[in-house]
Each structure stands twice: as C-alpha cells, then as structure tokens.
Design an enzyme around this catalytic site. Sequence first.
Site, short mmCIF file in Angstrom:
data_model
loop_
_atom_site.label_atom_id
_atom_site.label_comp_id
_atom_site.label_asym_id
_atom_site.label_seq_id
_atom_site.Cartn_x
_atom_site.Cartn_y
_atom_site.Cartn_z
N SER A 115 5.29 -8.00 -1.07
CA SER A 115 4.25 -7.20 -1.74
C SER A 115 2.94 -7.93 -1.96
O SER A 115 1.95 -7.30 -2.36
CB SER A 115 4.78 -6.68 -3.09
OG SER A 115 5.67 -5.61 -2.87
N TYR A 211 4.43 1.28 -10.53
CA TYR A 211 4.34 0.55 -9.27
C TYR A 211 5.08 1.32 -8.18
O TYR A 211 6.27 1.59 -8.29
CB TYR A 211 4.96 -0.83 -9.46
CG TYR A 211 4.72 -1.79 -8.33
CD1 TYR A 211 3.64 -2.66 -8.36
CD2 TYR A 211 5.60 -1.85 -7.25
CE1 TYR A 211 3.42 -3.56 -7.33
CE2 TYR A 211 5.39 -2.75 -6.23
CZ TYR A 211 4.31 -3.60 -6.27
OH TYR A 211 4.10 -4.49 -5.24
N SER A 212 4.38 1.68 -7.13
CA SER A 212 4.98 2.47 -6.05
C SER A 212 4.45 2.00 -4.70
O SER A 212 3.24 2.00 -4.45
CB SER A 212 4.67 3.96 -6.23
OG SER A 212 5.11 4.70 -5.10
N ASN A 213 5.37 1.64 -3.82
CA ASN A 213 4.98 1.20 -2.48
C ASN A 213 4.37 2.33 -1.66
O ASN A 213 3.63 2.09 -0.70
CB ASN A 213 6.20 0.61 -1.78
CG ASN A 213 6.64 -0.69 -2.42
OD1 ASN A 213 5.91 -1.67 -2.44
ND2 ASN A 213 7.85 -0.70 -2.97
N GLY A 370 5.94 -10.97 -4.35
CA GLY A 370 6.59 -10.00 -3.51
C GLY A 370 7.95 -10.45 -3.05
O GLY A 370 8.22 -11.65 -2.94
#
Length: 439
Positions: A115, A211-213, A370
Amino acid sequence: MTGLAATGLVGTLDHEAHASARTTATPQAAPVHAASAPVSATITTAASSAVGSGPKSQLRAQLARLARELVAAGAPGVIVRVDDGHGQPLEITEQASWTRPDHRLRAGSEFRMGSNTKTMMATLVLQLVGEGKLALTDAVDTWLPGQVPNGRAITLRMLLNHTSGLFDYTEDPAVLPSIMGKNQKRWTSEQLLALGVRHDPLFAPGSSWSYSNTNYAAIGAVLEKATGKSLADLVRDRIARPLRLEHTYYAADSAWHGPHAHGYEPDAAHMPPDVPAGFRDYTGAHRDGHVDVSDNNPSWGGAAGAMVSSAYDWGRFSTALMSGKLLPAAQLAQMRTTVPIFPDQPDGPGYGLGIETVTTPCGTVWAHDGGIPGYLSTNVTDPTGRRTASVLVATEAFAEHPDAFPELAKAAKTLQTAAMCAMFDKPAPTTAPTAAPTG
C-alpha cells in the site's frame, strides 16, 4: 483480512489493517484534512556501519539487536534503513539461515511495497493537477462515466483520502484466489474497481473515513484515462527515471527486474490455528515450514499496492516528495491536508492524499506502510524529507492477524518504532507505545 493491508502508523507504528475495520465519521466542522514456524538457530547479519562508541553506533547496535529479535520471532528476513539527514545512513539486514538457499538478502534488494503504492499514485495525480490536466474537485464520473455508483458526488480528493465510502475490493471473494497465489490472473484497474462497486457503499461520500483499496483502483483507472498511458509508464517517466530510482517500478505481473527479497508465509501445517481457513494455504515453493510467495502475481494490488522498490529508492522518493522536487508547493500542501482518522481525535493521526501523519514521542512523521503476501513495508519521513526510515519484513500474514502471531507482531512493532526514533537521533522509548483504538 484484506490481503493488501496498510498496517497502520497510528499508535506509534502499530500493526493494524486499515481496510479490515476502520470506518470513522468525519465531523462536519473538521477540516478536510495494511506463531509462525520456528526459524533455524543461525541468523545471518549484515550492517553497513562500523561499530563505534558514539550515539549513532549505539542506535545502530540497538536496531541490529531488534532486527535479530524479529527474525528470531519468526520473520524470514528484515531490511532496515535509517537516514538521519547527516552522515552515512544505517543499513541493516537480518536473514533466517533456512532462506539462504533461495537468496542472499541485501539492503538494496527489491521488495514489494504494497500500500505504499498509494503515495506514488497520489503523487502522479497531483502532478497532473499542477499541470491543469486534473482537478481534485473533479467528479469520478467525469473520467469514468457510469463506472462508479453515485460517481457525480465522489471527487478525486475523496478517493485519495479515503472518504468516498466505496467498499474495499480486496474483501470480495473473487480476488481471494489471486491473493493466495492460486490464480495468476493479470488484473486491470477497471476490473478491480468493478469488484468494489458491485457492493453497497459504506456511507455517503465525504461523511466518514474508511480505508478502501477500491479508491485507488479508481485512481489508477483515472490516471490511465487522463493520460492514455499505463501506470507502469507513468511511474517510470514521472518518478523513477527523473529520480534515478533503478529498482522502482509498477509491477503488472510477477516478473522482478533485479535481485530481490524472497517473501514467505507459513505453510498450512504451520499456520497458527487462529488464522481463518481461507487464508491458510498459499501457493509457492515449500521450504522449512514456509511457502515462498515471491513469484505470485501482484497485479491484483493494482494502483493500491503493486509497486516494487528498495529501501534506498524509497528514501530518495520520500526526500524528493517532501522537499518539493516532485510537486509544486500548492499540490504538496494539498497532499498534506488531512482528515482525522478518528473523529474523537481531531488533532490525532490524519490521512492526507496517499500519505498519513502522526505525532509520536520521537517526532512528527509523514508515512505510509503496506502489506502484500510475503512483504510488509513501513516507510517514514520527517516533514522536510531530510530524514527517512524504512523497515521491510519478508512476511506479512502476522500483520493481518496480529493476535495469531503475538511475538512476531510485537517484535516488528518494536523495531519499527526504534527505526523511526533513530531517524530523529533518538533511542526507542523505554516503554511500549500505546496502541490506537480500532474501529
């Protein structure tokens, strides 16, 4: 468990998967401001600095000891790099002896950055904003018409600072085979975005933080649409080549470009029982109770997590970013405009545009971290970019399931904290930092 965690710098570098549980309301008045199998008894060590008696040598000795303790706790390998802004940076590697037949871990080994990719993607967006080709106020629908529900109400800023409300695609079952290495599919940004938006949103755009990818899958698709270039080309042409980052690239498949760290996870027989069934059986070559996941395709991480770099390269990137070499002053200020991660802590940890800030006992840092299977990375800088630190650990499941790996999680947190403090020429706190509450 997401498989693409930012482990969480809040609580002084505490392990915590943002994507797993953190959803917090954004106050209306608030500024828009990611036990393993035992290792062999022999541990190989390398350090770049000669042993001496000064404060820097004492910090190096402390970091080397903590790195050894992390490997003894179950990490297959670890790289530590600390640059305090004067003199030669400290570089330390530790490697479990059973990994030696696979590779020799070096301070400059290529590493999957998970990340941390988000910081580079945000940098690309802000470069285009500075050039007038994008605006942070642009609606997603402007660039990706019809691809994101309620896309007229979601801006690029909301994607970058995780206030869009979009569901995290790494929680969709369709991506799990890729996370575990069983499906070597080459994912595109638009395919990953489609996985996320087929789920209901978590909240109205701009009303909370989570938090979202999926936010960065959308950012990847926007970058490709706005420029007509691939993410790999954008990273190469706008960041890696200008900064002469020889081991930094966007990975669209499993190929490595140079000597790299091998990443491992415990095999199914040695995975702690508390790890859920779906996350126990990784694909890869078996060695000493572990699975080598190095050759699994990371493209499912996309713009949220597919970058490869090294500790040295990432330090150069952080310095260039914070010093204004990569962004005009106005865009750097936008990047550092944060929203509170916790609504009851408006002056606490904040998330900006692809980067996080937290004030610790040793100083205020800007950072990201990440995790992607086999690789956990934490990269920290001071506000000027003159001081940087990286801790790279060659395993990641413990960060997704810290309760299942208590000794490993504790040792990693201790080393991360010590590296961050060494960046400020300070020893690690004598008491363990207090973990931040989880959502």
